[in-house]
Motif scaffolding. Structure first.
Motif, short mmCIF file in Angstrom:
data_model
loop_
_atom_site.label_atom_id
_atom_site.label_comp_id
_atom_site.label_asym_id
_atom_site.label_seq_id
_atom_site.Cartn_x
_atom_site.Cartn_y
_atom_site.Cartn_z
N VAL A 28 0.85 -1.19 0.00
CA VAL A 28 0.00 0.00 0.00
C VAL A 28 0.89 1.24 0.00
N PRO A 29 0.59 2.25 -0.83
CA PRO A 29 1.44 3.44 -0.85
C PRO A 29 1.38 4.21 0.46
N ALA A 30 2.41 4.96 0.72
CA ALA A 30 2.44 5.80 1.93
C ALA A 30 1.42 6.92 1.79
N PRO A 31 0.88 7.42 2.89
CA PRO A 31 -0.05 8.56 2.82
C PRO A 31 0.61 9.75 2.12
N ASP A 32 -0.19 10.48 1.38
CA ASP A 32 0.30 11.64 0.65
C ASP A 32 -0.10 12.91 1.40
N PRO A 33 0.86 13.61 2.04
CA PRO A 33 0.50 14.82 2.81
C PRO A 33 -0.11 15.91 1.94
N ALA A 34 0.17 15.89 0.66
CA ALA A 34 -0.32 16.95 -0.22
C ALA A 34 -1.67 16.63 -0.84
N GLU A 35 -2.27 15.47 -0.53
CA GLU A 35 -3.54 15.07 -1.14
C GLU A 35 -4.67 15.96 -0.64
N ASP A 36 -5.26 16.73 -1.58
CA ASP A 36 -6.33 17.66 -1.20
C ASP A 36 -7.72 17.07 -1.40
N ALA A 37 -7.83 15.96 -2.10
CA ALA A 37 -9.15 15.37 -2.33
C ALA A 37 -9.70 14.71 -1.07
N VAL A 38 -8.85 14.46 -0.08
CA VAL A 38 -9.25 13.84 1.18
C VAL A 38 -9.25 14.90 2.27
N PRO A 39 -10.33 15.05 3.03
CA PRO A 39 -10.34 16.03 4.11
C PRO A 39 -9.24 15.75 5.13
N ARG A 40 -8.85 16.77 5.87
CA ARG A 40 -7.72 16.62 6.80
C ARG A 40 -8.16 16.30 8.23
#
Length: 879
Positions: free
Chosen positions: A465-477
Motif C-alpha cells: 500500500v502506498p504511503a499517505p500523501d501529505p499533499a492530497e487535497d481530495a481527502v479532508p484533513r
C-alpha cells in the motif's frame, strides 16, 4: 474446499456452441442470426427485444471473450435444435461468472425524501397500490411489483413509497438495490441476513438527506429481488411496522403478507403526458392537434414504455428543429425494438461521449464526474469528459442524482456494455480502470492515516500500500471528516475493485483491497470487507492469496457462516505459507473455543500459541498481532471458565509495543483485564484499567462498546445511575451482536432505574433479535440471564425461571463455568422471589462452586446473611 474451481474463461461455452453448430450441419452465422430474430419475434414484447446481427452471433462462438449474453447463448442452442441444452448452458455461464468479481451483488442503500418522489402518470396504478397497502385487518402490508425491464417499476415503487410515507408522520424511506450493474443473470445476491445487517448499520450511521430526525417507521423499497424465499427471510428480520415495496423483473409468486401488482406498459394518455412533459415543446412548432396526434403515435411507437419514452425525449431534445413527424419517420425506418434504437443513439454519439458512456456501462459502481475525470482524462481530456456528460444527460442516457452520481438504466447499461466490449480495446479499458484504482488506493491510504483507523500492522502486507500523501487535497484533513469521506467512497472503491478483477488487473485488485481493509474492519462493514477480500483472494496477486483467504475466512465466521469459514481455514492450512498455516490453525482453535467446546478449544488454542513460540523469540514469520489475539482469547476463556488467577497470568504473557497500530490489541487486552479485576471485586483497579484502555486510543466500535458496558456494569451492581453511559451505545436495534448486547445493557439500566415496563420492552426486543444474530454461546446465555432478571423483577417470575434454566443448561454444555455459576445464582434468586424454600440451599451451592468469582460470592453471601459485610455487587448483573 469452499467451491469447485470455476472455468477460467468463457471458452468452454464457445466450445459447446461450436460442437452444437457442427452437429446441426454448420449453418451460417447469418442463418443462425435470422433464426434467432424469428424466435424472438414470436415472444411477448418482441418489439423491444434485440435481434442480434451475424457478427454478434459469430463472436459467441469464438474464444477469448470476457463477456457473453447468456440469453443469446440459450437462443443459439434452441435454434440449433438443442433446447434441452439451454439450462446446462445457463448453469455453465453462471459457473464461469461465479469466478468474476461481479458475481457477488453489493446492495446499494439510498435515503429518500418522500416529498421529492414523483412520477408522471400511473395514477390508476398508484391508487391500486395504495388500496393494496391499506387492506382490511389481517391483510398484506407489503407490495411486490413485477414487470419487464423499462416498464417503470422503480419509479412507481418510489411514488408508492412516498404515498405510504407521507401518510405516516414518523416515516423514513430507504431504497435498497440488490443487483450490481451487470444484471441479475449470474449474480449471486447477498444473503438476507447480510442485507439486514448492512441496512441497520446504514440506518444507525447515515440517516441521509430529507429524513426527519424523529422518523421511526420504515418504508423500504427493495429493488430487483430474485426469489420469494429471499424476500421472506429479509422481511422476517425487520422491526414491526415496516412496510416493504419490492420490484422484480421476474414473475415470482408473492410471499405471505405481500400483495402483487403486475405492471404493464402505460395507458396511452399517461404515455402521451409523459412524452409531452419531457419534451416540453422542444421541437419544431406545428398545429397543436397535429402535435397531440404525433405524440400519441410516438408513444405507441415506444410501446408506451417509460424507458423508451425517456430515451426518445432525449433524442427530440437534441434535435429542436425537427418536427415530431420527422422523429416518427426515423423510428419507422429503424429496425423495430428499443435496443436497436439505443444502438442508433450510441452510434450517433461522438467518440468522447461513447468513451464516457461505455466506461459507466462497464463499471458497476455509483460514479460521479470526479471518477470519470480520474479514469478518462488521459484518454479524452478533462474538457471532453465534462462536455460528454452534458451530452449524455441531454440525450436522457444519464440521469444525475443530487449527490452527483450518474445513473443509467440497466437496459442502456447492458446495450452499451455489449457494444463497448467490442468497440473499446481491452488494453485501453484496463488502463482506465487501473488509473482509477491507483488513485483510489492512494486516497484510501491517506484517508486511513488522517482518520486514524488503522487496526493492525503487518510490514509485509502494508508494503503493498502506498504511503499517505501529505499533499492530497481530495481527502479532508480532519479525523471525523476523513472517516466520513471513507464511508462515502466505499461503494466506488468496492465496485472499482470488481471492475479491476473483470479486466484482469491483479496488482490493482490487491493494492486497492489492502488500502480499504483497515477502514472496513474498523467500521465493522463486514459485507464490504468480505467483497473486497474474496475478490482479491480469487483475482489478486498470487503471493497474497493466503493473506486474503485468511481475511475472507474470518469474515465468513463473523457473518455466521462458520462451516464455510472452517473449510477455507483448512484449505489455507494445507496451501498457505508458514504464517498463514499458523494463522489458520489459530482461527480453527478460536472457532472451537467460542462455538464448540471451551475446554477442548483452550487446548487447541494453547497448541497454536506453542506453534508460534516455537518459531523463536520474535515469533518468526507469525506477527505479534496473532500472538496477542490468541493470548487474549485464552485470557477471556480462562475468565469465563472461572480460572481468574490463570487469566491474570495469561495477560502477563501479552507483549507490549509502543507502535501505534499495536495499541489496538493492547486496548482490547486491558479491556479484558478490567473484566477480570471486576470479577475479583476490585472496583478501583477495574476503573483504572478501563481508563487506561480508553486513553490508549480507538480500537474500533466493538471494543469501545465493551469499555462502556463494563463501566455500566460496575455502576449497576453498586446501584448507581449509568444512563449517561448507556446513551453512548448504539440506539438502533440492528439485529447484529453489537446492537443486541447494547439493547440488553439498556434493559439492565432501565431495570436499575425501576422502569420495569421499558426494561421488559427492551428485553423482549433483544430476545426476539437472536435468530438473526451471530452471538457467541456464553455471551448469549449471559444476555438471556440478564433478561430473565428483568422479567422476574417485573413480576414474570415463572417465565424468567424457564429462560434462566434454558440459558444455564446451554452454557453448562459449552463449558463456561463462571456463567454457569451466575446462572445458578439467578435461579436461586428467582426461587427466593417465588417463595421457594429450597432457594437458600441453591445459593449455598454457588458458594461451594470453585468457578464462582469473588464478586459473585460476595453477592450470594449477602443474600444469605444480610447482616454481613456490604459486598461490591449489591444488584445481580451477569457479565
Amino acid at each position: 474446499m469452499v467451491m469447485a474451481t470455476p472455468p477460467q474463461s468463457l471458452d468452454d461455452i464457445a466450445l459447446a456452441l461450436r460442437t452444437m453448430r457442427a452437429e446441426a450441419g454448420d449453418p451460417s452465422f447469418g442463418e443462425i442470426a435470422a433464426r434467432i430474430a424469428r424466435l424472438r419475434s414470436a415472444r411477448p414484447g418482441a418489439r423491444f427485444i434485440r435481434r442480434p446481427g451475424k457478427v454478434t452471433v459469430y463472436d459467441a462462438f469464438r474464444d477469448g471473450r470476457r463477456r457473453i449474453d447468456p440469453d443469446l447463448v440459450a437462443d443459439i442452442a434452441i435454434v440449433l435444435g438443442f433446447p434441452e441444452r439451454e439450462r446446462d448452458l445457463r448453469e455453465l455461464h453462471r459457473a464461469v461468472l461465479g469466478g468474476l468479481a461481479t458475481a457477488t451483488a453489493r446492495p446499494e442503500f439510498t435515503a429518500l425524501n418522500p416529498e421529492s418522489l414523483t412520477v408522471i402518470g400511473r395514477r390508476r396504478e398508484r391508487d391500486s397500490a395504495r388500496d393494496l397497502l391499506m387492506p382490511e385487518e389481517g391483510g398484506p402490508r407489503h407490495l411486490l411489483i413485477t414487470g419487464m425491464p423499462g416498464v417503470g417499476k422503480s419509479a412507481l415503487a418510489r411514488a408508492v413509497a412516498a404515498d405510504a410515507a407521507l401518510a405516516r408522520p414518523r416515516a423514513r424511506v430507504l431504497s435498497i438495490g440488490l443487483r450490481t450493474a451487470s444484471g441479475d443473470a449470474c449474480i449471486t445476491a447477498a444473503s438476507p441476513s447480510a442485507v439486514l445487517t448492512e441496512l441497520t448499520r446504514v440506518i444507525a450511521t447515515r440517516p441521509g438527506p430529507g429524513l426527519r430526525a424523529e422518523a421511526t417507521d420504515l418504508v423500504l423499497i427493495v429493488e430487483d429481488v430474485t426469489s420469494p424465499e429471499n424476500i421472506t427471510a429479509f422481511v422476517s428480520g425487520l422491526p414491526p411496522g415496516a412496510t416493504v415495496i419490492t420490484t422484480s423483473r421476474r414473475r415470482i409468486e408473492p410471499p405471505h403478507g405481500f400483495a402483487l401488482l403486475e405492471l404493464g406498459p402505460m395507458i396511452l394518455q399517461d404515455a402521451c403526458d409523459m412524452l409531452a412533459t419531457l419534451t416540453d415543446g422542444n421541437y419544431a412548432p406545428t398545429d397543436p392537434a397535429r402535435a397531440r396526434a404525433d405524440l400519441a403515435l410516438l408513444a405507441e411507437a415506444c410501446g408506451r414504455l417509460p424507458l423508451a419514452i425517456t430515451v426518445l425525449a432525449g433524442q427530440i431534445a437534441a434535435r429542436p428543429t425537427w418536427y415530431l413527424s420527422d422523429h416518427l419517420r426515423r423510428l419507422e425506418a429503424t429496425e423495430a425494438g428499443l435496443v436497436p434504437a439505443l444502438e442508433d443513439v450510441y452510434d450517433a454519439l461522438g467518440p468522447p461521449a461513447r468513451s464516457v458512456l461505455s466506461f459507466l456501462a462497464l463499471h458497476p459502481g455509483p460514479l460521479t464526474p470526479a471518477e470519470l475525470h480520474i479514469a478518462l482524462t488521459d484518454t479524452i481530456g478533462a474538457l471532453e469528459v465534462d462536455r460528454s456528460v452534458a451530452v449524455l444527460v441531454r440525450e436522457n442516457l444519464l440521469t444525475p442524482r443530487p449527490d452527483d452520481v450518474l445513473e443509467l438504466h440497466d437496459i442502456v447499461r447492458a446495450t452499451v456494455a455489449d457494444r463497448a466490449a467490442d468497440d473499446i480495446p481491452s488494453s485501453r479499458r484496463r488502463r482506465e480502470i487501473e488509473t482509477l484504482a491507483t488513485v483510489l488506493t492512494q486516497r484510501f491510504a491517506t484517508a486511513t492515516e488522517r482518520a486514524r483507523v488503522r487496526v493492525t500492522v503487518n510490514p509485509t502486507i502494508d508494503s503493498w500500500v502506498p504511503a499517505p500523501d501529505p499533499a492530497e487535497d481530495a481527502v479532508p484533513r480532519g479525523r471525523r471528516a476523513s472517516q466520513d469521506w471513507l464511508d462515502a467512497q466505499v461503494p466506488v472503491a468496492i465496485t472499482t475493485l470488481q471492475a479491476a478483477a473483470d479486466v484482469n488487473a491483479p496488482d490493482a485488485v490487491s493494492r486497492l483491497a489492502l488500502s480499504m481493509l483497515h477502514y472496513l474492519r474498523w467500521s465493522s462493514r463486514r459485507l464490504d470487507a468480505y467483497l473486497a477480500c474474496s475478490t482479491a483472494m480469487t483475482h489478486g496477486r498470487r503471493e497474497l492469496w493466503g493473506y486474503f483467504a485468511m481475511q475472507t475466512a474470518q469474515l465468513l465466521e463473523a457473518t455466521d457462516r462458520s462451516v464455510q469459514a472452517e473449510e477455507l481455514y483448512a484449505e489455507v492450512a494445507a496451501r498457505g505459507g508458514p504464517r498463514e498455516r499458523i494463522e489458520a490453525q489459530t482461527n480453527l482453535a478460536v472457532t472451537h473455543l467460542w462455538e464448540r467446546d471451551m475446554s477442548e478449544g483452550l487446548d487447541l488454542t494453547r497448541a497454536a500459541i506453542r506453534a508460534i513460540e516455537s518459531l523463536g523469540p520474535d515469533h518468526g514469520d507469525a506477527s505479534r498481532t496473532e500472538y496477542q489475539s490468541l493470548t487474549i482469547s485464552v485470557m477471556r476463556a480462562l475468565l469465563v471458565t472461572g480460572r481468574l488467577p490463570e487469566a491474570l497470568q495469561a495477560h502477563q504473557r501479552i507483549p507490549v509495543s509502543e507502535d501505534p497500530c499495536d495499541r489496538r490489541m493492547t486496548v482490547i487486552a486491558r479491556t479484558r483485564l478490567a473484566e477480570i479485576h471486576l470479577e475479583l471485586a476490585d472496583a478501583d483497579l477495574t476503573n483504572a484499567t478501563l481508563d487506561s484502555a480508553a486513553t490508549l486510543g480507538d480500537a474500533g466500535y466493538e471494543t469501545s462498546d465493551a469499555i462502556t458496558q463494563n463501566r455500566h456494569r460496575l455502576r449497576a451492581i453498586q446501584g448507581l445511575d449509568g444512563s449517561d453511559l448507556v446513551a453512548t451505545l448504539v440506539q438502533a436495534d440492528r439485529g447484529d451482536a453489537r446492537s443486541v448486547l447494547g439493547v440488553v445493557t439498556r434493559a439492565t439500566a432501565a431495570r436499575m432505574a425501576g422502569d420495569h415496563a421499558r426494561a421488559v420492552d427492551l428485553a423482549e426486543r433483544a430476545l426476539g433479535a437472536r435468530t438473526a444474530t451471530p452471538i457467541g454461546i456464553w455471551r448469549w446465555s449471559a444476555a438471556q440471564l440478564n433478561c430473565a432478571l428483568v422479567l422476574a423483577e417485573a413480576g414474570e417470575v415463572s417465565r424468567a425461571d424457564d429462560l434462566a434454566r434454558k440459558a444455564t443448561e446451554e452454557v453448562r454444555r459449552f463449558g463456561a463455568d463462571l456463567i454457569v455459576a451466575y446462572g445458578r445464582a439467578v435461579l436461586g434468586y428467582l426461587g427466593s422471589l417465588a417463595g421457594d424454600a429450597d432457594a437458600p440451599a441453591a445459593m449455598r451451592e454457588v458458594l461451594a462452586d470453585p468457578a464462582a468469582s469473588p464478586l459473585l460470592r460476595g453477592w450470594v453471601a449477602h443474600r444469605l446473611d444480610p447482616t454481613g459485610p456490604e459486598p461490591l455487587m449489591r444488584h445481580l448483573v451477569v457479565p
